[in-house]
Design an enzyme around this catalytic site. Sequence first.
Site, PDB file in Angstrom:
ATOM      1  NE  ARG A  44       2.056   4.268   0.645  1.00 39.79           N
ATOM      2  CZ  ARG A  44       3.351   3.974   0.666  1.00 39.79           C
ATOM      3  NH1 ARG A  44       3.817   2.848   0.101  1.00 39.79           N
ATOM      4  NH2 ARG A  44       4.221   4.769   1.247  1.00 39.79           N
ATOM      5  N   GLY A  45       2.591   6.442  -2.183  1.00 41.81           N
ATOM      6  CA  GLY A  45       4.038   6.611  -2.287  1.00 41.81           C
ATOM      7  C   GLY A  45       4.321   7.480  -3.510  1.00 41.81           C
ATOM      8  CB  ALA A  46       6.265  10.598  -3.855  1.00 38.24           C
ATOM      9  NE  ARG A  87      -2.627  10.800  -0.844  1.00 33.53           N
ATOM     10  CZ  ARG A  87      -1.655  10.136  -0.210  1.00 33.53           C
ATOM     11  NH1 ARG A  87      -1.038   9.128  -0.809  1.00 33.53           N
ATOM     12  NH2 ARG A  87      -1.307  10.475   1.013  1.00 33.53           N
ATOM     13  CD  GLN A 193       1.238   5.404   5.387  1.00 34.32           C
ATOM     14  OE1 GLN A 193       1.265   5.457   6.609  1.00 34.32           O
ATOM     15  NE2 GLN A 193       0.630   6.310   4.656  1.00 34.32           N
ATOM     16  CG  ASP A 234       5.306  12.348  -0.166  1.00 33.00           C
ATOM     17  OD1 ASP A 234       5.820  11.980   0.902  1.00 33.00           O
ATOM     18  OD2 ASP A 234       4.539  11.647  -0.847  1.00 33.00           O
ATOM     19  CG  ASN A 243       8.848  11.803   3.593  1.00 35.32           C
ATOM     20  OD1 ASN A 243       8.309  11.284   2.599  1.00 35.32           O
ATOM     21  ND2 ASN A 243       9.382  11.055   4.543  1.00 35.32           N
ATOM     22  CE  LYS A 244       2.550   9.503   5.036  1.00 35.36           C
ATOM     23  NZ  LYS A 244       1.229  10.091   4.662  1.00 35.36           N
TER      24      LYS A 244
HETATM   25  O1  MRU Z   1       0.619   8.920   2.250  1.00 35.21           O
HETATM   26  P1  MRU Z   1       1.626   8.077   1.532  1.00 35.21           P
HETATM   27  O2  MRU Z   1       1.696   6.688   2.022  1.00 35.21           O
HETATM   28  O3  MRU Z   1       1.478   8.176   0.031  1.00 35.21           O
HETATM   29  O4  MRU Z   1       3.011   8.787   1.898  1.00 35.21           O
HETATM   30  C1  MRU Z   1       4.207   8.236   1.413  1.00 35.21           C
HETATM   31  C2  MRU Z   1       5.412   8.922   1.931  1.00 35.21           C
HETATM   32  O5  MRU Z   1       5.335   9.906   2.633  1.00 35.21           O
HETATM   33  C3  MRU Z   1       6.747   8.408   1.475  1.00 35.21           C
HETATM   34  O6  MRU Z   1       7.715   8.598   2.465  1.00 35.21           O
HETATM   35  C4  MRU Z   1       7.166   9.173   0.210  1.00 35.21           C
HETATM   36  O7  MRU Z   1       6.149   9.139  -0.732  1.00 35.21           O
HETATM   37  C5  MRU Z   1       8.405   8.664  -0.367  1.00 35.21           C
HETATM   38  S1  MRU Z   1       8.151   7.157  -1.227  1.00 35.21           S
HETATM   39  C6  MRU Z   1       9.528   6.742  -2.083  1.00 35.21           C
END
Ligand code: MRU
Length: 339
Positions: A44-46, A87, A193, A234, A243-244
Amino acid sequence: MRTIEWRDGTVITVDQTKLPHETVTLKIKTIDEMAEAIKNLRVRGAPLLGAAAAFGLALTACHSKANRKEKLLTELGNSAKILKSTRPTAVNLFWAADRILAKAQDYSGNAEELKMLVIREAQRIADEDAEANRSIGKNGAELINDGDVILTHCNAGELATVEYGTALGVIRAAWKQGKKIKVIATETRPLLQGARLTAYELKRDGIPVTLITDSMVGYVMYKRLVNKVVVGADRIVQDAVVNKIGTFAVAVLANEHGVPFYVAAPKSTFDLKRKAGDVTIEERKPTEVTHFANKPTAAQGTDVLNPAFDITPLKYISAIIHESGIYYKQDFCKFANQI
Ligand code: MRU
């Protein structure tokens, strides 16, 4: 070690759902295994999702029996569809899949050569991410002063990228420069997270970190316990940062208290042809909200809303930290023309 690696026709990564208490290595061999890992947030994470999509297509190419280029292109197209259905919000996944597909479609060599080209391009995407994060860290560290207390939300660290992190890359670079900083990490409901990954990464690296629940952000701002915010993204569109979930509330509180709010993101996160209204916000399953650590906390049958991301209008963002430099609010237009 990198968060994701290509090793002899297999993708090696860590199962992030098990961290911080167990370090379980995943050896992903098929596109379906990759899609499962993405859907369930093992990966996970963009920016990491970008690399994961690229390596997913590399798996398809590597294990394909196709001896005609057209057949291989069809297989790659099908795999890209599978990846894109996992996703919807982080644009990096779409960006990486489309970059590889475009490169493959333009290629004039035979099927065997095309397989190698796809694998090489996936590796290039991963290498570029690692490099971009180092540059983001170096650029962003200029904004950080000795003694700063920096709040971050979710995990935009090494685990969310191929290496080093975006928001945590900025924090790492400042720390490495000898600046005595402290971090406040929000736990990041509902999937934690921040608690499971950000606090773990920082603690492991010896960077002072204090964990708070998301609802404590107002308190720490009011009490002046934080003087900068750095988060990842994201998707950055013409008018907003996606973002999250919870990021928007942090941004509004930061603005209310005069605390600079910075977003650190590489070029793979930008989608400047779109506006916030065009972005699909992922809705995740209700049990993530009705349960805690697999135990029910809400009465059975309670209605739930569970968007995984939110939208922060650009007016709340003090600057965007990119691999090519820092872009302040007044320069956002210039920036949009540059990348
Ligand atoms: O649902 P996730 O854990 O994939 O969400 C991740 C985030 O929202 C991060 O803040 C974002 O991807 C930036 S990561 C460099």
